[in-house]
Design a protein around this motif. Sequence first.
Motif, PDB file in Angstrom:
ATOM      1  N   ALA A 227      32.362  73.500   2.404  1.00 31.49           N
ATOM      2  CA  ALA A 227      33.196  72.320   2.598  1.00 31.49           C
ATOM      3  C   ALA A 227      34.667  72.678   2.737  1.00 31.49           C
ATOM      4  CB  ALA A 227      33.012  71.364   1.422  1.00 31.49           C
ATOM      5  N   PHE A 228      35.098  73.688   2.007  1.00 32.89           N
ATOM      6  CA  PHE A 228      36.511  74.042   2.047  1.00 32.89           C
ATOM      7  C   PHE A 228      36.690  75.514   2.421  1.00 32.89           C
ATOM      8  CE2 PHE A 228      37.792  70.051   0.501  1.00 32.89           C
ATOM      9  CZ  PHE A 228      36.852  69.648  -0.420  1.00 32.89           C
TER      10      PHE A 228
ATOM     11  N   VAL B 224      26.837  64.469  14.441  1.00 32.04           N
ATOM     12  CA  VAL B 224      27.963  65.159  13.810  1.00 32.04           C
ATOM     13  C   VAL B 224      27.445  66.068  12.698  1.00 32.04           C
ATOM     14  CG1 VAL B 224      30.191  64.878  12.678  1.00 32.04           C
ATOM     15  CG2 VAL B 224      29.390  63.135  14.277  1.00 32.04           C
ATOM     16  N   PRO B 225      27.567  67.391  12.844  1.00 36.16           N
ATOM     17  CA  PRO B 225      27.072  68.311  11.815  1.00 36.16           C
ATOM     18  C   PRO B 225      28.062  68.432  10.653  1.00 36.16           C
ATOM     19  CG  PRO B 225      27.958  69.564  13.652  1.00 36.16           C
ATOM     20  CD  PRO B 225      28.069  68.110  14.031  1.00 36.16           C
TER      21      PRO B 225
ATOM     22  N   LYS C 131      39.021  74.970  12.969  1.00 34.96           N
ATOM     23  CA  LYS C 131      39.162  74.562  11.567  1.00 34.96           C
ATOM     24  C   LYS C 131      39.338  75.781  10.669  1.00 34.96           C
ATOM     25  CE  LYS C 131      37.223  71.660   7.931  1.00 34.96           C
ATOM     26  NZ  LYS C 131      36.961  72.665   6.887  1.00 34.96           N
ATOM     27  N   GLY C 132      38.587  76.857  10.952  1.00 32.85           N
ATOM     28  CA  GLY C 132      38.693  78.044  10.132  1.00 32.85           C
ATOM     29  C   GLY C 132      40.011  78.779  10.289  1.00 32.85           C
TER      30      GLY C 132
ATOM     31  N   LEU D  32      32.247  66.409   5.589  1.00 34.60           N
ATOM     32  CA  LEU D  32      33.285  67.259   6.145  1.00 34.60           C
ATOM     33  C   LEU D  32      32.701  68.259   7.136  1.00 34.60           C
ATOM     34  CD1 LEU D  32      35.251  68.111   2.873  1.00 34.60           C
ATOM     35  CD2 LEU D  32      35.712  66.270   4.500  1.00 34.60           C
ATOM     36  N   ALA D  33      33.434  68.495   8.201  1.00 35.49           N
ATOM     37  CA  ALA D  33      33.063  69.572   9.108  1.00 35.49           C
ATOM     38  C   ALA D  33      33.336  70.898   8.414  1.00 35.49           C
ATOM     39  CB  ALA D  33      33.870  69.479  10.400  1.00 35.49           C
ATOM     40  N   TYR D  34      32.621  71.942   8.812  1.00 37.46           N
ATOM     41  CA  TYR D  34      32.791  73.229   8.161  1.00 37.46           C
ATOM     42  C   TYR D  34      33.598  74.177   9.039  1.00 37.46           C
ATOM     43  CZ  TYR D  34      28.860  74.526  11.178  1.00 37.46           C
ATOM     44  OH  TYR D  34      28.049  74.745  12.261  1.00 37.46           O
ATOM     45  N   SER D  35      33.920  75.324   8.464  1.00 40.68           N
ATOM     46  CA  SER D  35      34.768  76.301   9.133  1.00 40.68           C
ATOM     47  C   SER D  35      34.013  77.584   9.418  1.00 40.68           C
ATOM     48  CB  SER D  35      35.974  76.653   8.240  1.00 40.68           C
ATOM     49  OG  SER D  35      36.700  75.518   7.864  1.00 40.68           O
TER      50      SER D  35
END
Length: 325
Positions: free
Chosen positions: A37-38, A280-281, A191-192, A287-290
Amino acid sequence: MTQQDLVIEALDARSQRRTDRRALFTAALGVAAVGSAFAYANPALAQTSVTDADVLNFALNLEYLEAQFYLYAVNGTGLPSTLTGSGSTAGGTVTGGAKVDFSGDPNVGAYAREIAADEQAHVNFLRTALGSSAVAMPNINISGEADGPFTAAARAAGVVGANATFNPYADPTSFLLGAFIFEDVGVTAYKGAAPLLSNKTFLEAAAGILAVEAYHAAIVRTTLYAKGVPALIQATEQISGARDALDGSPTEDQVRGIAPDDDQGIAPTGSGATLTSNIVPLNANGLAYSRTTGQVLNIVYLDAGTATMGGFFPNGVNGNIRSTT
């Protein structure tokens, strides 16, 4: 060892970990999802002197790849040479690429033309933002032939047979599956990489591109889902499993003893009145992942190990961030 062998090896090595992929497709899938998640960018990179220019150039390499794929699919030609070189350095070559006949599905053709224009705009924007620091386009392979990276990935994922060819330019549906390979990766890459950016102006720009890439991914996922073809849905799950196996990072779910399922295809859950799509994965927190830069490169190089080239970038990407480690 061929690209196909490398992906198969990664899938096999992780096949015992995944226990509760969606029941309809459990037997077909690989294992080991990514991010959390983060999740943040590669810790090793964060501890070195990675600059904002390094991060933006890493993104520029990915935009070169996407732009060439979509532009060839729409026009039969790629980026103009004015958007591939850097100073006295000429841009790399493009292997493969062909115009898709979208007459059988004009809506997909319209989507493709919009996305192609967006990706070219991203290339132009990043090159302008970087100025003289922008890297030239590396050599790119987007071939749909038997020895191309699309076929290597599709064979290893089980989307096509061991001796079959996957050509994303053959028809609109094949094009969508080819696009599916890239789009989710682009979202997780931005995002990452965002936490590596120190300049808030660049961070805001990256967030804007991430949002556009997310729209693109949603278009591709929605269109494939709306076709309602079980084999297509299964193919997205198989591609998802291959991406999981290639980037191979432990996940928060694994730590909690839950089967990993960060990278997801579009298989729905429930039935009848409870049928729920998976356009939406996201994780359990919505939350979208990185993905780290290394994980992204594992996928585009089609190599689960330590690598600096391969797959869609036969000689590697350009810039200071070019290794999977």
